[in-house]
Design a protein around this motif. Structure first.
Motif, PDB file in Angstrom:
ATOM      1  N   ASN A 189       1.096  -1.610   0.208  1.00  0.00           N
ATOM      2  CA  ASN A 189      -0.333  -0.158   0.275  1.00  0.00           C
ATOM      3  C   ASN A 189       0.416   1.366  -0.095  1.00  0.00           C
ATOM      4  N   LEU A 190       1.233   1.418  -0.919  1.00  0.00           N
ATOM      5  CA  LEU A 190       1.632   2.723  -1.621  1.00  0.00           C
ATOM      6  C   LEU A 190       1.423   4.310  -1.788  1.00  0.00           C
ATOM      7  N   LYS A 191      -0.059   4.210  -2.177  1.00  0.00           N
ATOM      8  CA  LYS A 191      -0.923   5.280  -2.081  1.00  0.00           C
ATOM      9  C   LYS A 191      -0.621   6.540  -1.476  1.00  0.00           C
ATOM     10  N   VAL A 192      -0.929   6.554  -0.088  1.00  0.00           N
ATOM     11  CA  VAL A 192      -0.791   7.180   0.251  1.00  0.00           C
ATOM     12  C   VAL A 192       0.880   8.617  -0.157  1.00  0.00           C
ATOM     13  N   LEU A 193       1.711   7.529  -0.033  1.00  0.00           N
ATOM     14  CA  LEU A 193       3.426   7.925   0.186  1.00  0.00           C
ATOM     15  C   LEU A 193       3.371   8.735  -1.178  1.00  0.00           C
ATOM     16  N   LYS A 194       2.624   8.363  -2.209  1.00  0.00           N
ATOM     17  CA  LYS A 194       2.170   8.307  -3.899  1.00  0.00           C
ATOM     18  C   LYS A 194       1.630   9.636  -4.325  1.00  0.00           C
ATOM     19  N   SER A 195       0.868  10.005  -3.316  1.00  0.00           N
ATOM     20  CA  SER A 195      -0.401  11.041  -3.069  1.00  0.00           C
ATOM     21  C   SER A 195       0.858  12.168  -2.220  1.00  0.00           C
ATOM     22  N   LEU A 196       1.401  12.496  -1.528  1.00  0.00           N
ATOM     23  CA  LEU A 196       2.199  13.399  -0.927  1.00  0.00           C
ATOM     24  C   LEU A 196       3.683  13.028  -1.999  1.00  0.00           C
ATOM     25  N   CYS A 197       4.225  11.875  -2.008  1.00  0.00           N
ATOM     26  CA  CYS A 197       5.284  12.961  -3.013  1.00  0.00           C
ATOM     27  C   CYS A 197       5.102  13.703  -4.402  1.00  0.00           C
ATOM     28  N   GLU A 198       4.311  13.410  -4.631  1.00  0.00           N
ATOM     29  CA  GLU A 198       3.278  13.902  -5.803  1.00  0.00           C
ATOM     30  C   GLU A 198       3.036  15.474  -5.829  1.00  0.00           C
TER      31      GLU A 198
END
Length: 483
Positions: free
Chosen positions: A156-165
């Motif tokens: 579950n990398l969804k939150v991490l990817k959203s933050l990095c975006e």
């Protein structure tokens, strides 16, 4: 006893940040609760020994950990290993013990600036307790708290990817490479004759067996998604940025076909801009001014013969008069562009084999002035008078891989240079490099933006336009990190 003294010497060479990184990379082997009591490297090594992860006869995990945190100096001086040896070892399937997921997070933490860390903490203000987001907490601390909260897992990398975006898109690219490497393993299982049920059985828990995919130049990573591979760009300095800046032609009496070559006013502005931006990108600047044709060859040969094995890239910026296929020395003698680029092929410069060789050339490629319908003119701060620089062929790069040639304009057309503000092409290139490299944009995306900007400019006196043209044999994405 001897091995204990050896570990003690290593512990003395480690910094506080090193210990935090070692603990983080070992979380799959030493639980967080046990790690909380570890306050110095000696205690950490004791925990590794208790778990039978390190012994006098088996130092593989210790070597891997030091390699992962970039303490190659300790690897060499205390363990008799090297970067090259570890890269070979970690290509062997199953040899790596550090979780690919854990190593991904560590790599991200290494690429996040102080200001970006503040942004992450601000964006996580509603997700994590304020006490866990104080100024002393590092990015590794933040990742650990995200895992505790359950908003960050291998699967579950969804939150991490959203933050990095929101913070830095180049970080998203690293995550996508990691995800593609896992897909690449599944594809390899399939090609090796495994049934679909085995492939579907590759769960998040199994992904820690794929650490070799995160080893530099891993064949498996290349198999996963070659079109998204990125050239290694971590050395300091990244390499040499050679600037050949020919300004004074008149004092040297340079003539071509009975016509005197004019001084290239404004070229020093270009050279200064190139020096500034490539210094920020961690290149070693080497500027040479007012070279004759013979001196150009000699300078380029000097850098051909240098040892670039500890460097990741080579950049050469050529600012001069020219005509089809050549540039001029300040003595009016010709230097074929192809000869300059060919000096750096893998055969002629072994230490740059497989590494990107980048050439930017400010010169015309012909005498014609490109006409066009003006949609919008970006002329703020420019002189109304501009000059041109002879002509140059667009395809004078070797046919082998890893070259990029950025030309100021299309074949047969002039390019423009302001005596006071520099050339349209070089100034736009430097501005876009400075703005886009921190966002993780690759060089071809940047050059496309340069094309768009320069094409909108207008020589008012002659209604002339200009369109730059890159040509390349790059095999991977070329990104210049600022960190």
């Amino acid at each position: 006893m001897e091995f204990s003294r050896h570990l003690f010497s290593i512990s003395e060479a480690l910094a506080t940040d090193d210990l935090a990184a070692l603990k983080f990379l070992s979380l799959e082997h030493i639980p967080l609760k046990k790690q909380e009591a570890i306050q110095d490297p000696k205690a950490f090594f004791q925990a590794l020994q208790e778990k039978a992860l390190v012994s006098d006869g088996d130092q593989a995990f210790l070597k891997e950990l030091l390699y992962r945190i970039n303490r190659v100096d300790i690897l060499v001086s205390h363990l008799g290993s090297s970067r090259e040896e570890m890269e070979r070892e970690l290509r062997i399937p199953g040899r790596a013990k550090v979780s690919p997921f854990r190593y991904l997070l560590f790599q991200l933490s290494e690429n996040i600036t102080t200001e970006e860390l503040k942004c992450f903490k601000f964006l996580l203000g509603k997700e994590l307790p304020k006490s866990k987001l104080n100024t002393e907490n590092t990015m590794i601390d933040v990742f650990t708290e995200m895992e505790k909260k359950g908003i960050l897992r291998e699967d579950n990398l969804k939150v991490l990817k959203s933050l990095c975006e929101k913070v830095d898109k180049s970080l998203v690219k690293k995550i996508e490479e990691y995800e593609l490497s896992l897909c690449g393993e599944e594809e390899m299982l399939c090609t090796e004759g495994q049934s679909s049920s085995v492939i579907l059985g590759v769960t998040a828990g199994h992904t820690r067996q794929l650490a070799s995919f995160l080893a530099p130049d891993s064949p498996a990573r290349h198999c996963a998604s070659s079109q998204l591979e990125v050239y290694k760009m971590t050395s300091r300095p990244r390499g040499v940025c050679l600037i050949l800046n020919n300004h004074n032609f008149e004092r040297n009496g340079a003539e071509v076909a009975g016509h005197k070559l004019k001084d290239r006013k404004g070229t020093d502005v270009d050279a200064a801009a190139l020096s500034k931006v490539f210094s920020k990108l961690h290149f070693k600047i080497a500027e040479h001014k007012d070279l004759t044709a013979k001196e150009i060859h000699n300078v380029v040969k000097k850098y051909q013969n240098e040892d670039h094995k500890d460097k990741d890239c080579f950049v050469c910026c050529i600012l001069s008069h020219g005509k089809k296929g050549i540039i001029y020395g300040v003595d009016g003698q010709e230097v074929p562009i192809q000869e300059l680029t060919t000096y750096f092929t893998g055969q002629n410069c072994h230490s740059l084999a497989g590494k990107p060789k980048v050439f930017f050339v400010q010169a015309c490629q012909g005498d014609a002035r490109q006409q066009g319908v003006v949609i919008e003119v970006d002329s703020t701060g420019q002189d109304s008078s501009v000059e041109t620089d002879g002509r140059l062929q667009p395809d004078f790069i070797p046919s082998e891989a890893d070259f990029l040639l950025g030309m100021a304009t299309l074949q047969d057309y002039v390019s423009y240079r302001s005596p006071s503000h520099g050339s349209w092409y070089i100034q736009s290139l430097c501005q876009h490099l400075e703005n886009s490299c921190p966002r993780g944009e690759d060089i071809l995306t940047i050059l496309t933006a340069v094309n768009e900007e320069v094409s909108r400019k207008l020589d008012k006196q002659n209604a002339g336009k200009q369109m730059p043209q890159p040509s390349f044999t790059l095999r991977k994405k070329l990104i210049f990190p600022v960190n």
